[in-house]
Design a protein around this motif. Structure first.
Motif, short mmCIF file in Angstrom:
data_model
loop_
_atom_site.label_atom_id
_atom_site.label_comp_id
_atom_site.label_asym_id
_atom_site.label_seq_id
_atom_site.Cartn_x
_atom_site.Cartn_y
_atom_site.Cartn_z
N VAL A 1 78.84 62.26 -2.07
CA VAL A 1 78.07 61.16 -2.64
C VAL A 1 76.82 61.75 -3.27
O VAL A 1 76.04 62.43 -2.61
N PHE A 2 76.65 61.50 -4.57
CA PHE A 2 75.47 61.97 -5.30
C PHE A 2 74.57 60.78 -5.56
O PHE A 2 75.01 59.76 -6.10
N LEU A 3 73.30 60.90 -5.18
CA LEU A 3 72.34 59.80 -5.31
C LEU A 3 71.29 60.11 -6.36
O LEU A 3 70.73 61.22 -6.38
N PHE A 4 71.03 59.16 -7.23
CA PHE A 4 69.86 59.20 -8.11
C PHE A 4 69.03 57.96 -7.80
O PHE A 4 69.54 56.84 -7.87
N ARG A 5 67.78 58.15 -7.43
CA ARG A 5 66.94 57.02 -7.05
C ARG A 5 65.57 57.14 -7.72
O ARG A 5 64.98 58.21 -7.78
N GLU A 6 65.08 56.01 -8.22
CA GLU A 6 63.72 55.91 -8.75
C GLU A 6 62.97 54.87 -7.93
O GLU A 6 63.54 53.83 -7.58
N LYS A 7 61.70 55.15 -7.65
CA LYS A 7 60.93 54.16 -6.89
C LYS A 7 59.44 54.33 -7.11
O LYS A 7 58.96 55.40 -7.49
N MET A 8 58.74 53.24 -6.92
CA MET A 8 57.29 53.23 -6.89
C MET A 8 56.86 53.16 -5.43
O MET A 8 57.38 52.34 -4.66
N VAL A 9 55.93 54.03 -5.06
CA VAL A 9 55.45 54.08 -3.68
C VAL A 9 53.93 54.09 -3.68
O VAL A 9 53.29 54.30 -4.73
#
Length: 286
Positions: A129-137
């Motif tokens: 499983v390959f994950l690409f994630r974008e987020k504001m923290v």
């Protein structure tokens, strides 16, 4: 049993290291020509395939992987179309994340907003499983340790989008924005502690210093005017774990890390130490 190889950065990066060595290709700063240690290499399909060593030397990359992309925190991406180059020069990116100082009558707090990009890979015996994630923290850091409000030094997720690519044992792919798997180290690698600059780089305008741990170099400091970059090999010495204090529980549980490197980038350094208030970005790969 699951096997993990996970990476985050203010560009967050996951890395597979390929074997073999060919011609010596160096990744360097386009202005100072200083080597950039631990830059990450992505192949023509966007997969992380290698990481440079502490001297900026690129490992062997097969011709089928080209054109490749070279990424380094604080610099624009570099695109290399052929394997015949000797040096890959990256141009520094001067854009910085905003900082907001929140004040009250009782205490002062620094509120830091950050953008995170993450590439992670989880592998079982049958699936990948390959994950690409974008987020504001954000982070909330009290300036006074004596106040009751403790804030938080780990990133608190304000908003996130995730995309997954699944590959089964028959090499069949599927893509989705939903998954039952949750695997991410970005919730645990937070703000670093206040650290004094090595004496060797205190008075130099452009200087560097390498600190050695029990087993290998543990910290590489590079100073250019008022900017400072420090690369930390967390596994080089148990004392290096001070840079990732929120992961102390994982080390106590004897979780086996094969590779754990962190890079911090600071600006406007005028004192003899670096602190979270000077931070413009950080990245790590595990």
């Amino acid at each position: 049993m699951l096997r993990y190889l996970i990476v985050i950065s203010a560009c967050l990066l996951s890395v597979f290291v390929m074997e073999g060595h060919a011609r010596c290709v160096i990744v360097a700063d386009s202005v100072t020509h200083a080597p950039l240690p631990n830059a990450t290499i992505f192949d023509r399909h966007g997969n992380a395939i290698a990481i440079c060593d502490s001297n900026g030397k690129m490992p062997y990359i097969s011709d089928s992987s080209y054109p490749i992309t070279v990424r380094y925190l604080g610099f624009n991406d570099g695109l290399v179309s052929a394997s015949s180059v000797d040096t890959v020069f990256l141009k520094e990116n001067f854009s910085e994340l905003p900082e907001v100082v929140v004040e009250s009558r009782r205490h002062k707090v620094m509120h830091i907003l950050a953008y995170v990009r993450e590439y992670s890979t989880l592998t079982t015996y049958t699936d990948t499983v390959f994950l690409f994630r974008e987020k504001m923290v954000d982070y909330m850091l009290p300036s006074d340790k004596n106040v009751r409000f403790k804030g938080w030094s780990n990133p608190r997720v304000l908003k996130a989008k995730s995309y997954y690519r699944f590959t089964n044992g028959n090499e069949l792919d599927s893509v989705s924005d939903k998954s039952n798997y949750h695997f991410s180290w970005s919730d645990w690698v937070g703000m670093p502690p206040i650290e004094k600059l090595p004496e060797k780089i205190l008075n130099g305008k452009c200087s560097n210093d390498t600190l050695f741990g029990k087993y290998s170099p543990t910290e590489i400091w590079v100073k250019s005017d008022d900017k400072v970059t420090v690369d930390v090999n967390v596994l080089a010495d148990t004392a290096s774990r001070k840079w990732v204090p929120n992961l102390s529980g994982f080390f106590r549980r004897r979780l086996d890390f094969e590779n754990f490197r962190v890079r911090y980038r600071y600006a406007d350094i005028v004192a003899d130490a670096v602190s979270p208030t000077d931070l413009t970005g950080y990245s790590f790969n595990i």
